[in-house]
Structures are given as structure tokens and as C-alpha cells.
Design a protein around this motif. Structure first.
Motif, PDB file in Angstrom:
ATOM      1  N   PRO A 295       0.810  -1.229   0.000  1.00 39.22           N
ATOM      2  CA  PRO A 295       0.000   0.000   0.000  1.00 39.22           C
ATOM      3  C   PRO A 295       0.836   1.269   0.000  1.00 39.22           C
ATOM      4  O   PRO A 295       0.455   2.265  -0.611  1.00 39.22           O
ATOM      5  CB  PRO A 295      -0.819  -0.131   1.288  1.00 39.22           C
ATOM      6  N   GLN A 296       1.977   1.253   0.675  1.00 36.69           N
ATOM      7  CA  GLN A 296       2.819   2.441   0.728  1.00 36.69           C
ATOM      8  C   GLN A 296       3.370   2.784  -0.661  1.00 36.69           C
ATOM      9  O   GLN A 296       3.468   3.960  -1.034  1.00 36.69           O
ATOM     10  CB  GLN A 296       3.969   2.237   1.719  1.00 36.69           C
ATOM     11  N   ALA A 297       3.721   1.757  -1.417  1.00 33.91           N
ATOM     12  CA  ALA A 297       4.227   1.992  -2.773  1.00 33.91           C
ATOM     13  C   ALA A 297       3.143   2.586  -3.659  1.00 33.91           C
ATOM     14  O   ALA A 297       3.417   3.450  -4.505  1.00 33.91           O
ATOM     15  CB  ALA A 297       4.752   0.689  -3.375  1.00 33.91           C
ATOM     16  N   ARG A 298       1.909   2.158  -3.469  1.00 30.87           N
ATOM     17  CA  ARG A 298       0.811   2.716  -4.263  1.00 30.87           C
ATOM     18  C   ARG A 298       0.548   4.176  -3.901  1.00 30.87           C
ATOM     19  O   ARG A 298       0.236   4.993  -4.761  1.00 30.87           O
ATOM     20  CB  ARG A 298      -0.448   1.871  -4.083  1.00 30.87           C
ATOM     21  N   LEU A 299       0.679   4.500  -2.609  1.00 26.00           N
ATOM     22  CA  LEU A 299       0.522   5.892  -2.200  1.00 26.00           C
ATOM     23  C   LEU A 299       1.614   6.758  -2.824  1.00 26.00           C
ATOM     24  O   LEU A 299       1.361   7.881  -3.262  1.00 26.00           O
ATOM     25  CB  LEU A 299       0.565   5.997  -0.674  1.00 26.00           C
ATOM     26  N   ALA A 300       2.834   6.235  -2.861  1.00 30.01           N
ATOM     27  CA  ALA A 300       3.932   6.977  -3.484  1.00 30.01           C
ATOM     28  C   ALA A 300       3.689   7.161  -4.972  1.00 30.01           C
ATOM     29  O   ALA A 300       3.945   8.237  -5.541  1.00 30.01           O
ATOM     30  CB  ALA A 300       5.259   6.245  -3.249  1.00 30.01           C
ATOM     31  N   LEU A 301       3.175   6.121  -5.625  1.00 29.87           N
ATOM     32  CA  LEU A 301       2.881   6.203  -7.050  1.00 29.87           C
ATOM     33  C   LEU A 301       1.775   7.223  -7.314  1.00 29.87           C
ATOM     34  O   LEU A 301       1.850   8.003  -8.275  1.00 29.87           O
ATOM     35  CB  LEU A 301       2.470   4.821  -7.555  1.00 29.87           C
ATOM     36  N   ALA A 302       0.766   7.241  -6.444  1.00 37.29           N
ATOM     37  CA  ALA A 302      -0.313   8.217  -6.593  1.00 37.29           C
ATOM     38  C   ALA A 302       0.220   9.639  -6.453  1.00 37.29           C
ATOM     39  O   ALA A 302      -0.164  10.540  -7.220  1.00 37.29           O
ATOM     40  CB  ALA A 302      -1.399   7.953  -5.559  1.00 37.29           C
ATOM     41  N   ALA A 303       1.110   9.866  -5.492  1.00 40.14           N
ATOM     42  CA  ALA A 303       1.692  11.197  -5.301  1.00 40.14           C
ATOM     43  C   ALA A 303       2.543  11.596  -6.504  1.00 40.14           C
ATOM     44  O   ALA A 303       2.465  12.731  -6.990  1.00 40.14           O
ATOM     45  CB  ALA A 303       2.531  11.217  -4.028  1.00 40.14           C
ATOM     46  N   ARG A 304       3.350  10.657  -6.985  1.00 43.53           N
ATOM     47  CA  ARG A 304       4.177  10.940  -8.167  1.00 43.53           C
ATOM     48  C   ARG A 304       3.335  11.363  -9.347  1.00 43.53           C
ATOM     49  O   ARG A 304       3.600  12.375 -10.007  1.00 43.53           O
ATOM     50  CB  ARG A 304       4.989   9.686  -8.536  1.00 43.53           C
ATOM     51  N   ASN A 305       2.293  10.606  -9.611  1.00 39.55           N
ATOM     52  CA  ASN A 305       1.497  10.854 -10.811  1.00 39.55           C
ATOM     53  C   ASN A 305       0.597  12.078 -10.681  1.00 39.55           C
ATOM     54  O   ASN A 305       0.279  12.721 -11.679  1.00 39.55           O
ATOM     55  CB  ASN A 305       0.705   9.606 -11.168  1.00 39.55           C
ATOM     56  N   ALA A 306       0.197  12.406  -9.458  1.00 40.96           N
ATOM     57  CA  ALA A 306      -0.554  13.646  -9.259  1.00 40.96           C
ATOM     58  C   ALA A 306       0.317  14.849  -9.606  1.00 40.96           C
ATOM     59  O   ALA A 306      -0.134  15.793 -10.270  1.00 40.96           O
ATOM     60  CB  ALA A 306      -1.046  13.739  -7.822  1.00 40.96           C
ATOM     61  N   VAL A 307       1.561  14.807  -9.179  1.00 39.39           N
ATOM     62  CA  VAL A 307       2.488  15.906  -9.490  1.00 39.39           C
ATOM     63  C   VAL A 307       2.753  15.971 -10.988  1.00 39.39           C
ATOM     64  O   VAL A 307       2.708  17.054 -11.599  1.00 39.39           O
ATOM     65  CB  VAL A 307       3.806  15.729  -8.712  1.00 39.39           C
ATOM     66  N   LEU A 308       3.005  14.831 -11.615  1.00 40.86           N
ATOM     67  CA  LEU A 308       3.314  14.824 -13.046  1.00 40.86           C
ATOM     68  C   LEU A 308       2.121  15.280 -13.882  1.00 40.86           C
ATOM     69  O   LEU A 308       2.287  16.016 -14.862  1.00 40.86           O
ATOM     70  CB  LEU A 308       3.757  13.424 -13.472  1.00 40.86           C
ATOM     71  N   THR A 309       0.920  14.857 -13.502  1.00 41.58           N
ATOM     72  CA  THR A 309      -0.278  15.291 -14.228  1.00 41.58           C
ATOM     73  C   THR A 309      -0.441  16.795 -14.127  1.00 41.58           C
ATOM     74  O   THR A 309      -0.779  17.471 -15.112  1.00 41.58           O
ATOM     75  CB  THR A 309      -1.526  14.575 -13.693  1.00 41.58           C
TER      76      THR A 309
END
Length: 277
Positions: free
Chosen positions: A203-217
Motif C-alpha cells: 500500500p505504501q508503494a501505491r501511495l507513493a505512485l499516486a503522489a508521483r502521478n498527481a504531481v506529473l499530471t
């Protein structure tokens, strides 16, 4: 006999057991794009499901693997499915009827029922409450890929999914680009998809991925003040957010090279959704 109007495109990677359960539940033409599986998925599907067209990408393309399937489809509409999802009986016929009736509708976002208990996905609940107007249903500026039917021509016109976001939350950039081109996106509750996801192993990796992609979007399409707010939100969300920021930096040059701010009316609609209860 009426020609099929919708092709189902499934992108997968190392999920052979899930596919064994879900592929028999798909109707009409099916294209499976394999993202470099190491569990023998392509050969397994060709042997067990000869009606499914299998494309072996040879490597992990992420969400752009779906673009390959859309390009190969011979129907005007394409329904996406994950390896752990499928469409309810009659859903794709109903979706095609709606798309036929609304020629400017590019994305039909369905109601997604999750797990054996068939609970409505929280994203579907939010879309049902959208304050944006729409002709086929509430207007939306996002969707769940495993619960979306797209107009093939509009999808290809907007470039499909991109490899900057790669995977997870990839729908938003495509949604706003379609709206910027004058296409409509709508939530249609009468069209239903089922999704039985396995529990997240990290779950922590998914939260990190969500944060990464929110910034990139945000970097790809939003005004700089929105980018700043997104970065601050990630930085303040603990270790996963900080990990996501570090990962975003590695993809930042590509995001900046493709940056194009949204038209004012689309940005205003996006802000309205963010302010909605």
C-alpha cells in the motif's frame, strides 16, 4: 447478424490466474496486450482462449499498452478491462447505444462494482455527484479505466495514455485533453462493470505512485499555482508523498517537454470539481 460495435481491450502482466477467471466473461471481440509477462501468459491465453487476439509487447509498456489494443480494434468503440475485471451482461450493448446517440461523447464512465460484495467504487460515487453538466449523464473529467468505454477515434485523436504517467491515475490527463478538444465525458450509471482486485501487496508503494502521478499530471496540464499546491500536498503527506516527489523528479524533463496548459474553460471545470463536496 449485427456487426459488433465494441472491442474489449485487456492489458495484463503476470496475472494468468486472474485471466483464467475473467476472460470467459467477456463478450464480442477481445484484444489482450501482454506487458512482458514472465508467467507464460501469452501462450496460455492463445491455447485456452483462441478467440482472444493476443499481442505480446515483450516489455512493460504500462497503461500505454491499451493504446496498442485500441489501434488494432476494428470497432468504433473500445471497452477497457483489467485482468481482474469484466463487464456486466448487456453493458457493452447499452454503452454502444448511448455512444451512438451522443456523437460528441468520447468517454462513457460506467458504475464499477467492487469485490464479491458488489459495493459501488468510491470514484463512481463521486462521478455520480459531479456538478458538471452532461448530455448522457453527469459530466466528468476523469474515469476508471476498467470501467470506461471510449470512442476509438476520439481516444486516438487525443493520443491515448502516455508513458510519463505510465500507470496508476493515468486517466486524468487523457480526460482533460479530450475535454480540451471539445469532446464530452459522462458518467452513465446504467452501464455496469465488475472489478475484483487482489489486495495491494504494498500500500505504501501505491501511495507513493499516486503522489508521483498527481504531481506529473499537474506539471503536464495545470497552471503553476496548482502544481505548487500539488507538490506541497505530497510533501506534507509523509514518507510515501516524499518518495513520490523523488520519483517525479526523474520524469520531470519529459513532463515539462510535453507541458500544455488547459484551456481556461476546462481548467475552471477542473477547479469546480475540486471544490465540490
Amino acid at each position: 447478424m449485427r456487426q459488433p460495435r465494441t472491442t474489449t481491450v485487456v492489458a495484463t502482466r503476470n496475472r494468468r490466474e486472474a485471466l483464467e477467471r475473467t476472460l470467459p466473461l467477456h463478450t464480442g471481440p477481445v484484444i489482450l496486450v501482454d506487458n512482458g509477462s514472465t508467467d507464460g501468459t501469452p501462450a496460455f491465453v492463445r491455447d485456452r482462449f483462441p478467440h482472444v487476439r493476443v499481442v505480446d509487447a515483450g516489455r512493460n509498456l504500462g497503461s500505454p499498452a491499451r493504446n496498442v489494443g485500441v489501434e488494432l480494434a476494428q470497432t468504433p468503440y473500445v471497452a477497457f478491462a483489467d485482468d481482474d475485471s469484466w463487464w456486466a451482461e448487456g453493458a457493452l450493448e447499452r454503452a454502444a447505444d448511448v455512444l451512438d446517440a451522443h456523437p460528441r461523447l468520447a468517454v462513457l464512465a460506467a458504475r464499477v462494482l467492487v469485490g464479491p460484495e458488489e459495493r459501488t467504487d468510491p470514484v463512481s460515487v463521486l462521478m455520480a455527484r459531479s456538478p458538471l453538466p452532461g448530455t448522457a449523464g453527469p459530466g466528468v473529467l476523469g474515469f476508471l479505466a476498467c470501467g470506461a468505454v471510449v470512442r476509438r477515434s476520439a481516444f486516438l485523436e487525443a493520443g491515448g495514455f502516455d508513458d510519463v504517467i505510465f500507470f496508476f491515475g493515468e486517466e486524468e490527463r487523457l480526460a482533460v485533453d479530450l475535454a480540451a478538444r471539445g469532446w464530452e465525458l459522462a458518467y452513465v450509471e446504467a452501464v455496469v462493470a465488475h472489478h475484483h482486485p487482489a489486495p495491494s501487496r504494498d500500500p505504501q508503494a501505491r501511495l507513493a505512485l499516486a503522489a508521483r502521478n498527481a504531481v506529473l499530471t499537474a506539471v503536464l496540464r495545470r497552471p503553476w499555482p496548482v502544481v505548487a499546491r500539488t507538490v506541497l500536498r505530497a510533501a506534507g503527506s509523509g514518507r510515501p508523498g516524499l518518495a513520490g516527489l523523488r520519483a517525479a523528479v526523474l520524469r520531470l524533463p519529459r513532463a515539462l517537454a510535453r507541458r500544455r496548459e488547459l484551456p481556461r474553460e476546462v481548467e475552471q471545470a477542473r477547479e469546480l470539481l475540486e471544490r465540490a463536496p
